[in-house]
Design a protein around this motif. Structure first.
Motif, PDB file in Angstrom:
ATOM      1  N   UNK A   4       0.739  -1.337   0.137  1.00  0.00           N
ATOM      2  CA  UNK A   4      -0.003   0.037   0.016  1.00  0.00           C
ATOM      3  C   UNK A   4       0.805   1.243  -0.012  1.00  0.00           C
ATOM      4  N   UNK A   5       1.897   1.192  -1.005  1.00  0.00           N
ATOM      5  CA  UNK A   5       2.849   2.541  -0.700  1.00  0.00           C
ATOM      6  C   UNK A   5       3.091   2.902  -2.121  1.00  0.00           C
ATOM      7  N   UNK A   6       3.206   4.250  -2.268  1.00  0.00           N
ATOM      8  CA  UNK A   6       3.544   4.726  -3.554  1.00  0.00           C
ATOM      9  C   UNK A   6       4.710   5.782  -3.080  1.00  0.00           C
ATOM     10  N   UNK A   7       5.651   6.080  -4.089  1.00  0.00           N
ATOM     11  CA  UNK A   7       6.683   6.930  -3.690  1.00  0.00           C
ATOM     12  C   UNK A   7       6.070   8.132  -2.798  1.00  0.00           C
ATOM     13  N   UNK A   8       7.072   8.662  -1.867  1.00  0.00           N
ATOM     14  CA  UNK A   8       6.702   9.685  -0.857  1.00  0.00           C
ATOM     15  C   UNK A   8       7.225  10.844  -1.505  1.00  0.00           C
ATOM     16  N   UNK A   9       6.636  11.916  -1.042  1.00  0.00           N
ATOM     17  CA  UNK A   9       6.924  13.580  -1.114  1.00  0.00           C
ATOM     18  C   UNK A   9       6.832  14.055   0.023  1.00  0.00           C
ATOM     19  N   UNK A  10       7.526  15.139   0.123  1.00  0.00           N
ATOM     20  CA  UNK A  10       7.427  16.021   1.120  1.00  0.00           C
ATOM     21  C   UNK A  10       6.308  17.067   1.308  1.00  0.00           C
ATOM     22  N   UNK A  11       5.770  17.043   2.644  1.00  0.00           N
ATOM     23  CA  UNK A  11       4.409  18.109   2.879  1.00  0.00           C
ATOM     24  C   UNK A  11       4.785  19.441   2.244  1.00  0.00           C
ATOM     25  N   UNK A  12       3.808  20.177   1.821  1.00  0.00           N
ATOM     26  CA  UNK A  12       3.756  21.462   1.308  1.00  0.00           C
ATOM     27  C   UNK A  12       2.809  22.306   2.065  1.00  0.00           C
ATOM     28  N   UNK A  13       3.056  23.553   2.087  1.00  0.00           N
ATOM     29  CA  UNK A  13       1.944  24.657   2.660  1.00  0.00           C
ATOM     30  C   UNK A  13       0.438  24.261   2.298  1.00  0.00           C
ATOM     31  N   UNK A  14       0.384  23.835   1.119  1.00  0.00           N
ATOM     32  CA  UNK A  14      -1.178  23.723   0.637  1.00  0.00           C
ATOM     33  C   UNK A  14      -1.719  22.353   1.446  1.00  0.00           C
ATOM     34  N   UNK A  15      -0.787  21.732   1.961  1.00  0.00           N
ATOM     35  CA  UNK A  15      -1.538  20.483   2.880  1.00  0.00           C
ATOM     36  C   UNK A  15      -2.366  20.919   3.788  1.00  0.00           C
ATOM     37  N   UNK A  16      -2.222  22.207   4.367  1.00  0.00           N
ATOM     38  CA  UNK A  16      -3.079  22.542   5.388  1.00  0.00           C
ATOM     39  C   UNK A  16      -4.402  23.370   4.806  1.00  0.00           C
ATOM     40  N   UNK A  17      -4.295  23.497   3.663  1.00  0.00           N
ATOM     41  CA  UNK A  17      -5.427  24.289   2.986  1.00  0.00           C
ATOM     42  C   UNK A  17      -6.656  23.431   2.738  1.00  0.00           C
ATOM     43  N   UNK A  18      -7.847  23.761   3.134  1.00  0.00           N
ATOM     44  CA  UNK A  18      -9.180  22.971   2.988  1.00  0.00           C
ATOM     45  C   UNK A  18      -9.858  23.777   1.842  1.00  0.00           C
ATOM     46  N   UNK A  19     -10.238  23.283   0.692  1.00  0.00           N
ATOM     47  CA  UNK A  19     -10.923  23.958  -0.378  1.00  0.00           C
ATOM     48  C   UNK A  19     -12.419  23.466  -0.124  1.00  0.00           C
ATOM     49  N   UNK A  20     -13.214  24.133  -0.790  1.00  0.00           N
ATOM     50  CA  UNK A  20     -14.829  23.916  -0.924  1.00  0.00           C
ATOM     51  C   UNK A  20     -14.887  22.885  -1.746  1.00  0.00           C
ATOM     52  N   UNK A  21     -14.172  22.704  -2.675  1.00  0.00           N
ATOM     53  CA  UNK A  21     -14.406  21.645  -3.694  1.00  0.00           C
ATOM     54  C   UNK A  21     -13.145  21.248  -4.586  1.00  0.00           C
ATOM     55  N   UNK A  22     -13.080  20.111  -4.958  1.00  0.00           N
ATOM     56  CA  UNK A  22     -12.037  19.673  -5.857  1.00  0.00           C
ATOM     57  C   UNK A  22     -12.795  18.891  -6.835  1.00  0.00           C
ATOM     58  N   UNK A  23     -12.639  19.420  -8.164  1.00  0.00           N
ATOM     59  CA  UNK A  23     -13.395  19.209  -9.418  1.00  0.00           C
ATOM     60  C   UNK A  23     -12.577  18.649 -10.405  1.00  0.00           C
ATOM     61  N   UNK A  24     -12.531  17.390 -10.944  1.00  0.00           N
ATOM     62  CA  UNK A  24     -11.442  17.227 -12.005  1.00  0.00           C
ATOM     63  C   UNK A  24     -12.265  16.489 -12.934  1.00  0.00           C
ATOM     64  N   UNK A  25     -12.428  16.751 -14.326  1.00  0.00           N
ATOM     65  CA  UNK A  25     -13.113  16.289 -15.134  1.00  0.00           C
ATOM     66  C   UNK A  25     -12.398  15.014 -15.679  1.00  0.00           C
ATOM     67  N   UNK A  26     -13.072  13.770 -16.083  1.00  0.00           N
ATOM     68  CA  UNK A  26     -12.758  12.888 -16.251  1.00  0.00           C
ATOM     69  C   UNK A  26     -11.972  12.820 -17.798  1.00  0.00           C
ATOM     70  N   UNK A  27     -11.121  12.043 -17.872  1.00  0.00           N
ATOM     71  CA  UNK A  27     -10.466  12.061 -19.317  1.00  0.00           C
ATOM     72  C   UNK A  27     -10.396  10.571 -19.790  1.00  0.00           C
ATOM     73  N   UNK A  28      -9.762  10.370 -20.972  1.00  0.00           N
ATOM     74  CA  UNK A  28      -9.849   8.858 -21.391  1.00  0.00           C
ATOM     75  C   UNK A  28      -9.102   8.055 -20.642  1.00  0.00           C
TER      76      UNK A  28
END
Length: 145
Positions: A4-28
């Motif tokens: 259950x692991x993927x390559x790790x990365x360093x946390x960033x300042x945006x980690x603490x930000x909570x948005x109203x929504x995250x919407x990403x349209x589907x691709x193929x």
């Protein structure tokens, strides 16, 4: 279901930000993403076999982590996937692990795994994912086609 692991990365300042929504349209190659934080509702819809699974899923991990750090009392996550590859399966397991950990801390987490009634493979995968969850309320549902 093991690793259950993927390559790790360093946390960033945006980690603490909570948005109203995250919407990403589907691709193929990638699913539609609909994370509605105020409504505590999360959805992945479609197919998932991105060329770079880390690049696609890490922003989702970041957003979910930031949301869960705020200690919500409840949330619902719908998986409405019709196909995914093994790399995406690892990412899905990580999402479910995050949800299970939140549930173990007292958040009521409902996970719905929707599958086509004619697709035994996706149904079996849902059963397998559900068996790995200890604290989440897991429901296997047939898609309305």
């Amino acid at each position: 279901m093991s690793t259950r692991s993927l390559p790790s990365r360093q946390p960033s300042e945006r980690d603490a930000i909570i948005m109203d929504a995250l919407e990403i349209p589907a691709t193929t190659r990638t699913p539609q993403v609909s994370f509605n934080f105020p409504e505590h509702r999360f959805r992945l819809i479609g197919e998932s076999y991105p060329e770079d699974v880390t690049r696609f899923y890490y922003p989702l991990f970041d957003a979910l982590d930031a949301y869960l750090q705020a200690s919500p009392t409840h949330c619902r996550f719908d998986f409405e996937l019709i196909y995914f590859n093994s790399s995406s399966a690892k990412a899905i397991m990580l999402l479910m692990d995050k949800l299970d950990q939140a549930a173990s801390r007292g958040c009521r987490v409902d996970v719905y795994w929707f599958h086509d009634p004619e697709d035994d493979t996706m149904e079996e995968l849902g059963v397998d994912f559900g068996e790995d969850l200890r604290e989440v309320n897991f429901r296997l549902e047939r898609m309305v086609v």
